[in-house]
Motif scaffolding. Sequence first.
Motif, PDB file in Angstrom:
ATOM      1  N   THR A  77      36.473  36.728  26.352  1.00  0.00           N
ATOM      2  CA  THR A  77      35.761  37.001  25.096  1.00  0.00           C
ATOM      3  C   THR A  77      34.284  37.300  25.352  1.00  0.00           C
ATOM      4  O   THR A  77      33.619  37.874  24.492  1.00  0.00           O
ATOM      5  N   GLN A  78      33.779  36.935  26.536  1.00  0.00           N
ATOM      6  CA  GLN A  78      32.369  37.165  26.864  1.00  0.00           C
ATOM      7  C   GLN A  78      32.145  38.498  27.570  1.00  0.00           C
ATOM      8  O   GLN A  78      31.002  38.862  27.862  1.00  0.00           O
ATOM      9  N   ASP A 130      40.589  40.160  36.497  1.00  0.00           N
ATOM     10  CA  ASP A 130      39.306  39.594  36.891  1.00  0.00           C
ATOM     11  C   ASP A 130      39.348  39.246  38.367  1.00  0.00           C
ATOM     12  O   ASP A 130      40.413  39.159  38.969  1.00  0.00           O
ATOM     13  N   THR A 131      38.186  39.060  38.927  1.00  0.00           N
ATOM     14  CA  THR A 131      38.055  38.583  40.292  1.00  0.00           C
ATOM     15  C   THR A 131      36.715  37.871  40.414  1.00  0.00           C
ATOM     16  O   THR A 131      35.844  38.023  39.559  1.00  0.00           O
ATOM     17  N   ASN A 132      36.566  37.094  41.435  1.00  0.00           N
ATOM     18  CA  ASN A 132      35.306  36.423  41.701  1.00  0.00           C
ATOM     19  C   ASN A 132      34.316  37.449  42.244  1.00  0.00           C
ATOM     20  O   ASN A 132      34.694  38.302  43.061  1.00  0.00           O
ATOM     21  N   ALA A 133      33.070  37.380  41.819  1.00  0.00           N
ATOM     22  CA  ALA A 133      32.052  38.323  42.294  1.00  0.00           C
ATOM     23  C   ALA A 133      31.945  38.302  43.818  1.00  0.00           C
ATOM     24  O   ALA A 133      31.599  39.324  44.431  1.00  0.00           O
ATOM     25  N   ARG A 134      32.266  37.167  44.427  1.00  0.00           N
ATOM     26  CA  ARG A 134      32.212  37.049  45.896  1.00  0.00           C
ATOM     27  C   ARG A 134      33.277  37.886  46.584  1.00  0.00           C
ATOM     28  O   ARG A 134      33.164  38.202  47.767  1.00  0.00           O
ATOM     29  N   GLY A 151      31.712  43.475  32.998  1.00  0.00           N
ATOM     30  CA  GLY A 151      30.828  42.328  32.848  1.00  0.00           C
ATOM     31  C   GLY A 151      31.121  41.248  33.863  1.00  0.00           C
ATOM     32  O   GLY A 151      32.192  41.223  34.467  1.00  0.00           O
ATOM     33  N   ILE A 152      30.148  40.387  34.056  1.00  0.00           N
ATOM     34  CA  ILE A 152      30.297  39.228  34.920  1.00  0.00           C
ATOM     35  C   ILE A 152      29.988  37.996  34.076  1.00  0.00           C
ATOM     36  O   ILE A 152      28.901  37.885  33.502  1.00  0.00           O
ATOM     37  N   VAL A 163      31.676  29.838  39.081  1.00  0.00           N
ATOM     38  CA  VAL A 163      32.286  31.141  39.347  1.00  0.00           C
ATOM     39  C   VAL A 163      31.530  32.224  38.573  1.00  0.00           C
ATOM     40  O   VAL A 163      31.135  32.025  37.426  1.00  0.00           O
ATOM     41  N   HIS A 164      31.358  33.361  39.203  1.00  0.00           N
ATOM     42  CA  HIS A 164      30.852  34.564  38.544  1.00  0.00           C
ATOM     43  C   HIS A 164      32.059  35.488  38.430  1.00  0.00           C
ATOM     44  O   HIS A 164      32.410  36.196  39.377  1.00  0.00           O
ATOM     45  N   LEU A 165      32.686  35.435  37.257  1.00  0.00           N
ATOM     46  CA  LEU A 165      33.962  36.115  37.018  1.00  0.00           C
ATOM     47  C   LEU A 165      33.708  37.575  36.633  1.00  0.00           C
ATOM     48  O   LEU A 165      33.118  37.855  35.595  1.00  0.00           O
ATOM     49  N   VAL A 166      34.149  38.482  37.494  1.00  0.00           N
ATOM     50  CA  VAL A 166      34.019  39.918  37.236  1.00  0.00           C
ATOM     51  C   VAL A 166      35.232  40.351  36.405  1.00  0.00           C
ATOM     52  O   VAL A 166      36.374  40.185  36.831  1.00  0.00           O
ATOM     53  N   CYS A 167      34.981  40.883  35.224  1.00  0.00           N
ATOM     54  CA  CYS A 167      36.048  41.369  34.341  1.00  0.00           C
ATOM     55  C   CYS A 167      36.171  42.881  34.509  1.00  0.00           C
ATOM     56  O   CYS A 167      35.172  43.606  34.480  1.00  0.00           O
ATOM     57  N   LEU A 168      37.400  43.339  34.692  1.00  0.00           N
ATOM     58  CA  LEU A 168      37.662  44.757  34.932  1.00  0.00           C
ATOM     59  C   LEU A 168      38.695  45.274  33.941  1.00  0.00           C
ATOM     60  O   LEU A 168      39.571  44.525  33.509  1.00  0.00           O
ATOM     61  N   GLU A 169      38.610  46.582  33.673  1.00  0.00           N
ATOM     62  CA  GLU A 169      39.564  47.188  32.756  1.00  0.00           C
ATOM     63  C   GLU A 169      39.908  48.605  33.182  1.00  0.00           C
ATOM     64  O   GLU A 169      39.157  49.250  33.931  1.00  0.00           O
ATOM     65  N   LYS A 170      41.044  49.058  32.672  1.00  0.00           N
ATOM     66  CA  LYS A 170      41.475  50.442  32.851  1.00  0.00           C
ATOM     67  C   LYS A 170      42.382  50.761  31.676  1.00  0.00           C
ATOM     68  O   LYS A 170      43.178  49.909  31.250  1.00  0.00           O
TER      69      LYS A 170
END
Length: 173
Positions: A77-78, A130-134, A151-152, A163-170
Amino acid sequence: MFRQALPCDLDQIAAIYDHIHTEEEAGRTSIGWVRGVYPTRQTAQDAIQIGELFVAEEDGVIVATAKLNQEQVPEYTQAAWTADAPSAEVMVLHTLVVDPQCKGKGYGSQFVAFYEDYAREHGCRYLRMDTNARNTKARTLYARLGYTEVGIVSCDFNGISGVHLVCLEKTLP
């Protein structure tokens, strides 16, 4: 090569998680997971029981696994998703792992292609993960496969703090 995971696959899946934790602890990879916290044997067992865990198999050996469902975790949601996607049309890829002993053979890309086909078959055009920014290797792979980072989110995720959660979309055509 791709199929729904079965209870008899649990030992092989748990071994893959162990291999990844060993690689992380030795400093040979940076995924951001923690042994005994996430992912665990119980993580796989729970996903198998509800029919959401899938595996890639080569010559009877499981080489990769991931959870596929329509569950968008609360942290999503963020994220600044670009598509205003109805929940019923969103498919999510969780915890994609390739056994480190099998890396470099294209299994990650193949699993993402399977995920996209699975989403289409279930009427979902909007793909999220999602994945971890690391985890720079995953981020590079996903970008190459056409996923956009939207977004992260800084959070505690799957029992892991900071965790810095990287959100991805397609979006599929």
